[in-house]
Motif scaffolding. Structure first.
Motif, PDB file in Angstrom:
ATOM      1  N   TYR A  73       4.659   9.900  14.841  1.00 17.22           N
ATOM      2  CA  TYR A  73       4.013  11.022  14.176  1.00 17.22           C
ATOM      3  C   TYR A  73       3.012  10.425  13.194  1.00 17.22           C
ATOM      4  O   TYR A  73       3.399   9.894  12.150  1.00 17.22           O
ATOM      5  CB  TYR A  73       5.042  11.902  13.453  1.00 17.22           C
ATOM      6  CG  TYR A  73       6.049  12.474  14.420  1.00 17.22           C
ATOM      7  CD1 TYR A  73       5.809  13.684  15.050  1.00 17.22           C
ATOM      8  CD2 TYR A  73       7.206  11.772  14.736  1.00 17.22           C
ATOM      9  CE1 TYR A  73       6.714  14.205  15.961  1.00 17.22           C
ATOM     10  CE2 TYR A  73       8.118  12.277  15.658  1.00 17.22           C
ATOM     11  CZ  TYR A  73       7.866  13.492  16.262  1.00 17.22           C
ATOM     12  OH  TYR A  73       8.757  13.981  17.177  1.00 17.22           O
ATOM     13  N   GLY A  74       1.743  10.461  13.535  1.00 19.89           N
ATOM     14  CA  GLY A  74       0.716   9.778  12.752  1.00 19.89           C
ATOM     15  C   GLY A  74      -0.338  10.716  12.228  1.00 19.89           C
ATOM     16  O   GLY A  74      -0.096  11.891  11.984  1.00 19.89           O
ATOM     17  N   GLY A  75      -1.533  10.157  12.063  1.00 26.06           N
ATOM     18  CA  GLY A  75      -2.668  10.920  11.587  1.00 26.06           C
ATOM     19  C   GLY A  75      -2.977  10.715  10.123  1.00 26.06           C
ATOM     20  O   GLY A  75      -3.917  11.311   9.593  1.00 26.06           O
ATOM     21  N   CYS A  76      -2.209   9.883   9.427  1.00 25.25           N
ATOM     22  CA  CYS A  76      -2.438   9.644   8.001  1.00 25.25           C
ATOM     23  C   CYS A  76      -3.282   8.392   7.819  1.00 25.25           C
ATOM     24  O   CYS A  76      -3.057   7.382   8.477  1.00 25.25           O
ATOM     25  CB  CYS A  76      -1.114   9.444   7.270  1.00 25.25           C
ATOM     26  SG  CYS A  76       0.077  10.773   7.529  1.00 25.25           S
ATOM     27  N   ALA A  77      -4.214   8.442   6.897  1.00 21.89           N
ATOM     28  CA  ALA A  77      -5.048   7.278   6.589  1.00 21.89           C
ATOM     29  C   ALA A  77      -4.204   6.191   5.931  1.00 21.89           C
ATOM     30  O   ALA A  77      -3.236   6.488   5.228  1.00 21.89           O
ATOM     31  CB  ALA A  77      -6.188   7.688   5.654  1.00 21.89           C
ATOM     32  N   ALA A  78      -4.551   4.932   6.170  1.00 19.20           N
ATOM     33  CA  ALA A  78      -3.848   3.814   5.547  1.00 19.20           C
ATOM     34  C   ALA A  78      -3.834   3.987   4.032  1.00 19.20           C
ATOM     35  O   ALA A  78      -4.803   4.448   3.441  1.00 19.20           O
ATOM     36  CB  ALA A  78      -4.511   2.496   5.927  1.00 19.20           C
ATOM     37  N   ASN A  79      -2.728   3.635   3.428  1.00 19.53           N
ATOM     38  CA  ASN A  79      -2.568   3.818   1.995  1.00 19.53           C
ATOM     39  C   ASN A  79      -1.614   2.746   1.483  1.00 19.53           C
ATOM     40  O   ASN A  79      -0.621   2.430   2.133  1.00 19.53           O
ATOM     41  CB  ASN A  79      -1.994   5.209   1.717  1.00 19.53           C
ATOM     42  CG  ASN A  79      -2.045   5.606   0.263  1.00 19.53           C
ATOM     43  OD1 ASN A  79      -1.947   4.779  -0.625  1.00 19.53           O
ATOM     44  ND2 ASN A  79      -2.186   6.896   0.031  1.00 19.53           N
ATOM     45  N   CYS A  80      -1.898   2.182   0.326  1.00 18.90           N
ATOM     46  CA  CYS A  80      -1.025   1.176  -0.281  1.00 18.90           C
ATOM     47  C   CYS A  80      -0.382   1.650  -1.572  1.00 18.90           C
ATOM     48  O   CYS A  80       0.464   0.966  -2.124  1.00 18.90           O
ATOM     49  CB  CYS A  80      -1.793  -0.122  -0.525  1.00 18.90           C
ATOM     50  SG  CYS A  80      -2.175  -0.981   1.016  1.00 18.90           S
ATOM     51  N   SER A  81      -0.763   2.823  -2.073  1.00 20.70           N
ATOM     52  CA  SER A  81      -0.192   3.295  -3.328  1.00 20.70           C
ATOM     53  C   SER A  81       0.561   4.609  -3.202  1.00 20.70           C
ATOM     54  O   SER A  81       1.252   5.010  -4.116  1.00 20.70           O
ATOM     55  CB  SER A  81      -1.289   3.444  -4.384  1.00 20.70           C
ATOM     56  OG  SER A  81      -2.280   4.348  -3.943  1.00 20.70           O
ATOM     57  N   GLY A  82       0.458   5.296  -2.078  1.00 18.63           N
ATOM     58  CA  GLY A  82       1.217   6.524  -1.842  1.00 18.63           C
ATOM     59  C   GLY A  82       0.713   7.715  -2.624  1.00 18.63           C
ATOM     60  O   GLY A  82      -0.419   7.752  -3.074  1.00 18.63           O
ATOM     61  N   GLY A  83       1.611   8.694  -2.765  1.00 26.14           N
ATOM     62  CA  GLY A  83       1.308   9.873  -3.552  1.00 26.14           C
ATOM     63  C   GLY A  83       0.594  10.973  -2.797  1.00 26.14           C
ATOM     64  O   GLY A  83       0.056  11.887  -3.410  1.00 26.14           O
ATOM     65  N   THR A  84       0.581  10.935  -1.469  1.00 29.93           N
ATOM     66  CA  THR A  84      -0.048  12.004  -0.689  1.00 29.93           C
ATOM     67  C   THR A  84       1.028  12.811   0.027  1.00 29.93           C
ATOM     68  O   THR A  84       2.172  12.388   0.122  1.00 29.93           O
ATOM     69  CB  THR A  84      -1.037  11.431   0.352  1.00 29.93           C
ATOM     70  OG1 THR A  84      -0.291  10.684   1.316  1.00 29.93           O
ATOM     71  CG2 THR A  84      -2.069  10.547  -0.304  1.00 29.93           C
ATOM     72  N   THR A  85       0.664  13.957   0.543  1.00 29.01           N
ATOM     73  CA  THR A  85       1.642  14.790   1.241  1.00 29.01           C
ATOM     74  C   THR A  85       1.445  14.768   2.752  1.00 29.01           C
ATOM     75  O   THR A  85       1.895  15.658   3.440  1.00 29.01           O
ATOM     76  CB  THR A  85       1.589  16.237   0.733  1.00 29.01           C
ATOM     77  OG1 THR A  85       0.260  16.728   0.922  1.00 29.01           O
ATOM     78  CG2 THR A  85       1.999  16.335  -0.714  1.00 29.01           C
ATOM     79  N   CYS A  86       0.772  13.784   3.268  1.00 27.07           N
ATOM     80  CA  CYS A  86       0.531  13.693   4.712  1.00 27.07           C
ATOM     81  C   CYS A  86       1.847  13.778   5.494  1.00 27.07           C
ATOM     82  O   CYS A  86       2.832  13.134   5.134  1.00 27.07           O
ATOM     83  CB  CYS A  86      -0.178  12.371   4.992  1.00 27.07           C
ATOM     84  SG  CYS A  86      -0.587  12.133   6.712  1.00 27.07           S
TER      85      CYS A  86
ATOM     86  N   VAL B  44       3.389  -2.477   7.184  1.00 27.77           N
ATOM     87  CA  VAL B  44       4.078  -1.946   6.018  1.00 27.77           C
ATOM     88  C   VAL B  44       3.036  -1.248   5.151  1.00 27.77           C
ATOM     89  O   VAL B  44       1.992  -1.824   4.838  1.00 27.77           O
ATOM     90  CB  VAL B  44       4.780  -3.072   5.231  1.00 27.77           C
ATOM     91  CG1 VAL B  44       5.414  -2.511   3.964  1.00 27.77           C
ATOM     92  CG2 VAL B  44       5.836  -3.748   6.101  1.00 27.77           C
ATOM     93  N   GLY B  45       3.290   0.007   4.833  1.00 23.84           N
ATOM     94  CA  GLY B  45       2.320   0.792   4.077  1.00 23.84           C
ATOM     95  C   GLY B  45       2.989   1.719   3.084  1.00 23.84           C
ATOM     96  O   GLY B  45       4.175   1.584   2.778  1.00 23.84           O
ATOM     97  N   SER B  46       2.200   2.687   2.637  1.00 18.36           N
ATOM     98  CA  SER B  46       2.682   3.645   1.655  1.00 18.36           C
ATOM     99  C   SER B  46       2.079   5.015   1.929  1.00 18.36           C
ATOM    100  O   SER B  46       1.701   5.728   1.008  1.00 18.36           O
ATOM    101  CB  SER B  46       2.325   3.159   0.241  1.00 18.36           C
ATOM    102  OG  SER B  46       2.944   3.975  -0.724  1.00 18.36           O
ATOM    103  N   THR B  47       1.983   5.385   3.207  1.00 16.42           N
ATOM    104  CA  THR B  47       1.443   6.692   3.549  1.00 16.42           C
ATOM    105  C   THR B  47       2.453   7.773   3.175  1.00 16.42           C
ATOM    106  O   THR B  47       3.658   7.536   3.166  1.00 16.42           O
ATOM    107  CB  THR B  47       1.101   6.788   5.050  1.00 16.42           C
ATOM    108  OG1 THR B  47       2.277   6.521   5.818  1.00 16.42           O
ATOM    109  CG2 THR B  47       0.011   5.787   5.429  1.00 16.42           C
ATOM    110  N   GLY B  48       1.960   8.947   2.860  1.00 20.00           N
ATOM    111  CA  GLY B  48       2.836  10.054   2.491  1.00 20.00           C
ATOM    112  C   GLY B  48       3.244   9.998   1.034  1.00 20.00           C
ATOM    113  O   GLY B  48       2.637   9.306   0.225  1.00 20.00           O
ATOM    114  N   ASN B  49       4.299  10.717   0.712  1.00 19.17           N
ATOM    115  CA  ASN B  49       4.784  10.800  -0.665  1.00 19.17           C
ATOM    116  C   ASN B  49       5.636   9.577  -0.951  1.00 19.17           C
ATOM    117  O   ASN B  49       6.851   9.599  -0.833  1.00 19.17           O
ATOM    118  CB  ASN B  49       5.580  12.091  -0.869  1.00 19.17           C
ATOM    119  CG  ASN B  49       5.896  12.332  -2.321  1.00 19.17           C
ATOM    120  OD1 ASN B  49       5.314  11.695  -3.192  1.00 19.17           O
ATOM    121  ND2 ASN B  49       6.807  13.240  -2.571  1.00 19.17           N
TER     122      ASN B  49
END
Length: 182
Positions: A79-92, A134-139
């Motif tokens: 289940y994807g579609g979220c942009a790469a993120n290293c700090s999080g804090g999104t609701t993707c 290893v990432g930080s997508t989503g909350n």
């Protein structure tokens, strides 16, 4: 006669693929780096919410592969579609970010969350294969792999507490961290 009808109904359900079996699986660490460690397990906030999962990291983002944790060949639904993120804090994806689900029987599933997608990402059947980075997508609060075992949506902790996994335990890809129910 009534017993025979019930038995025949059960045979029809099994033949139709409606019956599911439940089995334990071995889960190993998701990161092939000796520095990878469990950073959090079960905790309860003042609001009453529970984490009831393992968060594992080696302190880097988008460098090390986020690997499938189940130690046998299983189908990983992506289940994807979220942009790469290293700090999080999104609701993707409802806060899960990019994630995978391995579905078992009787409402059980095993989930791995927050990865940064790469060329390895996508639904597949495999044994401990690369799923992304290893990432930080989503909350999320930083780069890590979040892994949980659920039955009908409720997180359970016995899958890792029963094997003694605690904060600071190794999350290296050759070390067992739990025995999820599938």
């Amino acid at each position: 006669m009534k017993t025979m009808k019930l038995t025949m109904a059960a045979v029809v359900l099994v033949a139709a693929g409606w019956a599911t079996t439940v089995a334990a699986a071995t889960a190993v660490g998701p990161i092939c780096d000796a520095a990878a460690r469990v950073g959090s397990t079960t905790y309860y906030s003042c609001s009453g919410s529970a984490h009831t999962a393992l968060d594992m990291s080696n302190g880097t983002c988008s460098v090390w592969n986020h690997r499938g944790m189940i130690n046998v060949s299983r189908y990983y639904a992506y289940y994807g579609g979220c942009a790469a993120n290293c700090s999080g804090g999104t609701t993707c994806n409802g806060g899960a970010g990019n994630y995978y689900v391995v579905t078992g029987g009787s409402g059980w599933d095993f989930r791995q969350l927050h990865l940064n997608a790469n060329g390895s990402s996508g639904s597949k059947t495999c044994d401990r294969c690369a799923l992304g980075l290893v990432g930080s997508t989503g909350n999320s609060t930083g780069a890590h792999v979040h892994a949980d075992n659920r039955q009908y949506g409720t997180r359970k902790s016995a899958w890792y507490t029963s094997v003694g996994t605690t904060c600071g335990s190794s999350a290296y890809c050759n070390n067992r961290v739990g025995t999820p129910t599938l």
